[in-house]
Write an enzyme that holds these catalytic residues in place. Sequence first.
Site, PDB file in Angstrom:
ATOM      1  N   CYS A  11       0.860  -1.201   0.000  1.00 46.91           N
ATOM      2  CA  CYS A  11       0.000   0.000   0.000  1.00 46.91           C
ATOM      3  C   CYS A  11       0.884   1.235   0.000  1.00 46.91           C
ATOM      4  CB  CYS A  11      -0.890   0.045   1.227  1.00 46.91           C
ATOM      5  SG  CYS A  11      -1.752  -1.485   1.594  1.00 46.91           S
ATOM      6  N   CYS A  48       2.233   3.081  -3.177  1.00 46.22           N
ATOM      7  CA  CYS A  48       1.379   4.033  -3.900  1.00 46.22           C
ATOM      8  C   CYS A  48       0.938   5.186  -3.015  1.00 46.22           C
ATOM      9  CB  CYS A  48       0.139   3.336  -4.438  1.00 46.22           C
ATOM     10  SG  CYS A  48       0.491   2.187  -5.781  1.00 46.22           S
ATOM     11  N   HIS A  49       0.676   4.897  -1.746  1.00 47.86           N
ATOM     12  CA  HIS A  49       0.036   5.902  -0.879  1.00 47.86           C
ATOM     13  C   HIS A  49       0.975   6.553   0.125  1.00 47.86           C
ATOM     14  CE1 HIS A  49      -3.915   4.863  -2.452  1.00 47.86           C
ATOM     15  NE2 HIS A  49      -3.690   3.584  -2.198  1.00 47.86           N
ATOM     16  N   CYS A  72      -7.985  -2.197  -4.533  1.00 49.07           N
ATOM     17  CA  CYS A  72      -6.550  -1.939  -4.640  1.00 49.07           C
ATOM     18  C   CYS A  72      -5.797  -3.255  -4.747  1.00 49.07           C
ATOM     19  CB  CYS A  72      -6.049  -1.155  -3.431  1.00 49.07           C
ATOM     20  SG  CYS A  72      -6.537   0.579  -3.454  1.00 49.07           S
ATOM     21  N   CYS A  91     -34.492  -0.664  12.855  1.00 46.44           N
ATOM     22  CA  CYS A  91     -33.369   0.057  13.466  1.00 46.44           C
ATOM     23  C   CYS A  91     -33.901   1.274  14.214  1.00 46.44           C
ATOM     24  CB  CYS A  91     -32.377   0.538  12.401  1.00 46.44           C
ATOM     25  SG  CYS A  91     -31.965  -0.661  11.119  1.00 46.44           S
ATOM     26  N   CYS A 146     -35.224   1.116  17.902  1.00 43.82           N
ATOM     27  CA  CYS A 146     -34.245   1.121  18.990  1.00 43.82           C
ATOM     28  C   CYS A 146     -33.384   2.387  18.971  1.00 43.82           C
ATOM     29  CB  CYS A 146     -33.362  -0.129  18.892  1.00 43.82           C
ATOM     30  SG  CYS A 146     -34.271  -1.630  19.350  1.00 43.82           S
ATOM     31  N   HIS A 147     -32.869   2.768  17.805  1.00 49.59           N
ATOM     32  CA  HIS A 147     -31.832   3.804  17.779  1.00 49.59           C
ATOM     33  C   HIS A 147     -32.345   5.224  17.522  1.00 49.59           C
ATOM     34  CE1 HIS A 147     -28.724   0.905  18.361  1.00 49.59           C
ATOM     35  NE2 HIS A 147     -29.103   0.195  17.320  1.00 49.59           N
ATOM     36  N   ARG A 200     -21.738  -5.658  13.026  1.00 50.98           N
ATOM     37  CA  ARG A 200     -22.683  -5.079  13.999  1.00 50.98           C
ATOM     38  C   ARG A 200     -24.113  -5.109  13.441  1.00 50.98           C
ATOM     39  NH1 ARG A 200     -23.247  -3.730  19.448  1.00 50.98           N
ATOM     40  NH2 ARG A 200     -25.305  -4.532  19.084  1.00 50.98           N
ATOM     41  N   CYS A 237     -27.354  -6.909  15.149  1.00 51.44           N
ATOM     42  CA  CYS A 237     -28.639  -6.282  15.458  1.00 51.44           C
ATOM     43  C   CYS A 237     -29.783  -7.032  14.784  1.00 51.44           C
ATOM     44  CB  CYS A 237     -28.627  -4.799  15.070  1.00 51.44           C
ATOM     45  SG  CYS A 237     -27.672  -3.788  16.244  1.00 51.44           S
TER      46      CYS A 237
END
Lengths: 153, 278
Positions: free
Chosen positions: B92, B95-96, B130, B194, B197-198, B235, B239
């Site tokens: 990586c 290039c970066h 990549c 979702c 609850c959130h 995650r 849920c």
Amino acid sequence: MMFKPGIWSGALLGAVLTAGVAVAAGPADYEIVDGGIPKALTAQPGNAENGREVAINRKLGNCLACHAVTKLSDQPYHGEIGPPLDGAATRWSEAELRLIVVNSKKVFEGTMMPGFHTTEGLNRVAEKFEGKTILSAQDVEDVVAFLMTLNEE
Amino acid sequence: MMFDVSIGKLGRWATAAVLLGGLAAQPALAGDMKTYPAPEGHPLSEIISGYEFRTPETQALQDDDFENPAFLWVDQGEELWNTADGTAGKACADCHGNASESMKMVGATFPKWDAKNNRPVNIELQINQCRTEQMGADAWKYESSEMIGMTSFVRTQSRGEPVNVDFSEGDMEAWKAKGKDLYYTRFGQLDLACSNCHEDNYGNQIRSDLLSQGQSNGFPTYRLKWQGVGTLHRRFKGCMDQVRAKPYKRGSDEFLALEVYLAYRGVGLPVEAPALRN
């Protein structure tokens, strides 16, 4: 900051709208009369002791996920999603409580509370639970018997 | 009349519930939670990082890079960053260059529109592009420790940068709308979205868990329950499992759409990767 206090103050209209409509959903047949289910789902009468366990058990009712119950204060962690259940038996008849547990959406429109003995309108249910209700008919009767002991505010 | 009686009942328990609920919620909310203004069109007026909903002990662990176990994964990512792989024999870094400069904005601006493939990509998908296109290396599995390590390393470079995803590119708005649909769809045997609850219940206890706004600014996240770092899509799966739903696949278009929509719900929150959760 602000949190909405009473998100559960949903419509009770459902109770009126569905009065007298016969429903055959989930394994047990039942009939809704005047916003309740007057006839028990099973021949064996509900057992409040078992119902207490159903209400606590995370794999069964798990009612404590959302409700606080003073009678169950020996249990840690009571939820704050729905109203406390203390005094439920003074606010509702046995028939009404049975419908609330079987399919709360018939009583509280758009409620967050799951229908514990219905498979109506469900979406992407995990294979293991497909076509199954959360609680058996006998669990429902037991939990209702337990709710009927909650007669103190 | 039935209706009148019902309203009477509603009034009584609603009042009791507000009183009790309000009191019970106090301790968790009393501590001054840091809030940020929500972006335009957001259903809430203020947005809050999941960090604010955790205990002081958990927060302290996250705050200390030497104590935060997630840094084992970040360190692994850093090593891979500098390791050549694939037929092109490149790392990586070839290039970066220096990640603390080249990757500084990446964690705050992804998912990003990918014009060539006509779809959004998140960091995980970009890393695999990549690898396959530039390095001649095999794609990593979505939840492999290499992928989690690299994603953790990359996103950690953006710590403190406010989430600032560009929704004006390509069809980003359509993906965001699809994610929004999913966010408000009830799933599973427990029939919950979702939002139940959130959005409707953040700040409320759901048994032993204090519900947060379900924000994505802390991912990848170390969870005590996982004994490791996991992706945002893991995650999501958790849920959906909780409500006894059939989860979508990690890396699927559905979860990517949800990720795009969650990025919007968290625009302005600082990136806090790698976060620590229970």
